[in-house]
Design an enzyme around this catalytic site. Structure first.
Site, PDB file in Angstrom:
ATOM      1  N   ASP A 167      29.301  88.672  25.436  1.00  0.00           N
ATOM      2  CA  ASP A 167      29.308  90.135  25.395  1.00  0.00           C
ATOM      3  C   ASP A 167      28.067  90.733  26.052  1.00  0.00           C
ATOM      4  O   ASP A 167      28.047  91.906  26.403  1.00  0.00           O
ATOM      5  CB  ASP A 167      29.364  90.622  23.932  1.00  0.00           C
ATOM      6  CG  ASP A 167      30.787  90.726  23.387  1.00  0.00           C
ATOM      7  OD1 ASP A 167      31.726  90.864  24.195  1.00  0.00           O
ATOM      8  OD2 ASP A 167      30.949  90.670  22.150  1.00  0.00           O
ATOM      9  N   LYS A 180      42.435  88.211  23.504  1.00  0.00           N
ATOM     10  CA  LYS A 180      41.417  87.424  24.228  1.00  0.00           C
ATOM     11  C   LYS A 180      41.820  85.955  24.293  1.00  0.00           C
ATOM     12  O   LYS A 180      41.669  85.293  25.315  1.00  0.00           O
ATOM     13  CB  LYS A 180      40.046  87.599  23.560  1.00  0.00           C
ATOM     14  CG  LYS A 180      39.460  88.998  23.781  1.00  0.00           C
ATOM     15  CD  LYS A 180      38.269  89.314  22.883  1.00  0.00           C
ATOM     16  CE  LYS A 180      37.859  90.776  23.043  1.00  0.00           C
ATOM     17  NZ  LYS A 180      36.795  91.204  22.136  1.00  0.00           N
ATOM     18  N   GLN A 228      33.378  89.179  17.011  1.00  0.00           N
ATOM     19  CA  GLN A 228      34.082  90.451  17.140  1.00  0.00           C
ATOM     20  C   GLN A 228      33.467  91.502  16.193  1.00  0.00           C
ATOM     21  O   GLN A 228      33.286  91.248  15.007  1.00  0.00           O
ATOM     22  CB  GLN A 228      35.567  90.238  16.802  1.00  0.00           C
ATOM     23  CG  GLN A 228      36.438  91.450  16.987  1.00  0.00           C
ATOM     24  CD  GLN A 228      36.579  91.883  18.448  1.00  0.00           C
ATOM     25  OE1 GLN A 228      36.779  91.062  19.331  1.00  0.00           O
ATOM     26  NE2 GLN A 228      36.452  93.183  18.687  1.00  0.00           N
TER      27      GLN A 228
END
Ligand code: NDP
Length: 297
Positions: free
Chosen positions: A119, A52, A96
């Site tokens: 997200d 990422k 994460q």
């Protein structure tokens, strides 16, 4: 002829188009900032956050990474979250998953500023998605919608079977596909580990989206002729190569491709799309926060 859906290609087109939006932001003096937070040292998670960050660098997003010790108390993670919420240079971020066992992931999600929740997992953003008014569409299902668009897979009226009901893939995918909107209007069946006669549900479908994390759960005998098959699964299985493992999906590729009209490979299918849509959400967050209009792909 079965079409092999090339997620690398579509993701690269999306990244190129985002480059234009990032230039527009730069002209207005804005550089999108995206942070990743990793608590602990799970090797797969480390690989994901590294990728990422590399993606950010490639497209001109300011990538910031924060490591939190895996044994630290929850408060330390919360402090990091509070700082990112307050930091004007960070337009969006993610924590994460998975987080260590002593951390309540739901509490983590609730603490993230929903306008920075790239997200799309904060309960406010989940609610907005379900209501048909999404702020951030979760990256994997959004990426799959983009693949459908790129390959002219018609969802309207299609029977779609999703295997998996997780918060990050199955549920948001089902919600997006059932919406009365472009890329939606499908008739959706959601399967999970208690589903009886899974093969009947998959065989009845025009489109099968496999997101169970069970290696090669779906094979060609479970598909109808001409089905579109999207394999979300990524499992690491031991292999005799330099890395010591290879990535395997939820679909037994060879038998499935014989039946399918189109199919995603693993790797190179859904994975790159998930990453591209994270960048998309970061650019959108920067555009909205800074009040600079951009065109999104
Ligand atoms: P979860 O483990 O959270 O969810 C798995 C789902 O599959 C659950 O709903 C589970 O049912 C269901 N399931 C498990 N076994 C079966 C079975 N035998 N038959 C039918 N359903 C079953 O996984 P995630 O959604 O987080 O991820 C799924 C897979 O996708 C993983 O391999 C993950 O690595 C991968 N992934 C890939 C991404 C990408 O970008 N390509 C992004 C995100 C995930 P139940 O609810 O009953 O337990």
């Amino acid at each position: 002829m079965t079409t092999i859906i090339d997620g690398e290609r579509v993701a690269s087109e999306i990244r190129d188009a985002l480059g234009g939006s990032i230039e527009t932001l730069a002209d207005a003096g804005v550089r999108p900032g995206l942070a990743t937070v990793l608590m602990g040292d799970d090797p797969a998670s480390e690989t994901y956050v590294n990728m990422k960050q590399r993606d950010c660098e490639e497209v001109g997003i300011e990538g910031v990474h924060v490591d939190v010790d895996g044994d630290a108390p929850a408060e330390e993670l919360y402090e990091t979250i509070d700082e990112l919420n307050a930091d004007p240079a960070i337009h969006g971020y993610l924590v994460q998953a998975p987080v260590p066992d002593h951390i309540d992931y739901r509490e983590v999600l609730r603490r993230i500023d929903p306008t920075k929740d790239l997200d799309g997992f904060h309960p406010e953003n989940v609610g907005r998605l379900v209501a048909g008014d999404a702020r951030f569409k979760p990256c994997t299902p959004h990426g799959i919608q983009k693949l459908f668009e790129a390959y002219d897979v018609e969802t309207e009226g299609a029977d779609v079977t999703i295997v998996g009901r997780s918060e990050i893939v199955g549920k948001p995918m089902a919600n997006l596909l059932m919406q009365k909107a472009d890329g939606g209007n499908a008739t959706v069946t959601v399967c999970h580990s208690r589903t009886r006669n899974l093969e009947e549900k998959t065989r009845d479908a025009d489109v099968v989206i496999a997101a169970s994390g069970v290696t090669e759960l779906i094979d060609g005998s479970m598909l109808s002729e001409g089905a579109v098959v999207i394999d979300v699964g990524i499992s690491r299985v031991e292999a005799d190569n330099e890395r010591g493992y290879e990535l395997v999906g939820d679909v037994e590729f060879e038998s499935a491709r014989e039946k399918a009209s189109a199919i995603t490979p693993v790797p190179g299918g859904v994975g790159p799309m998930t990453r591209a849509m994270l960048l998309y959400n970061a650019v959108m967050a920067a555009s909205e926060r800074e009040g600079v209009a951009v065109e999104l792909p």
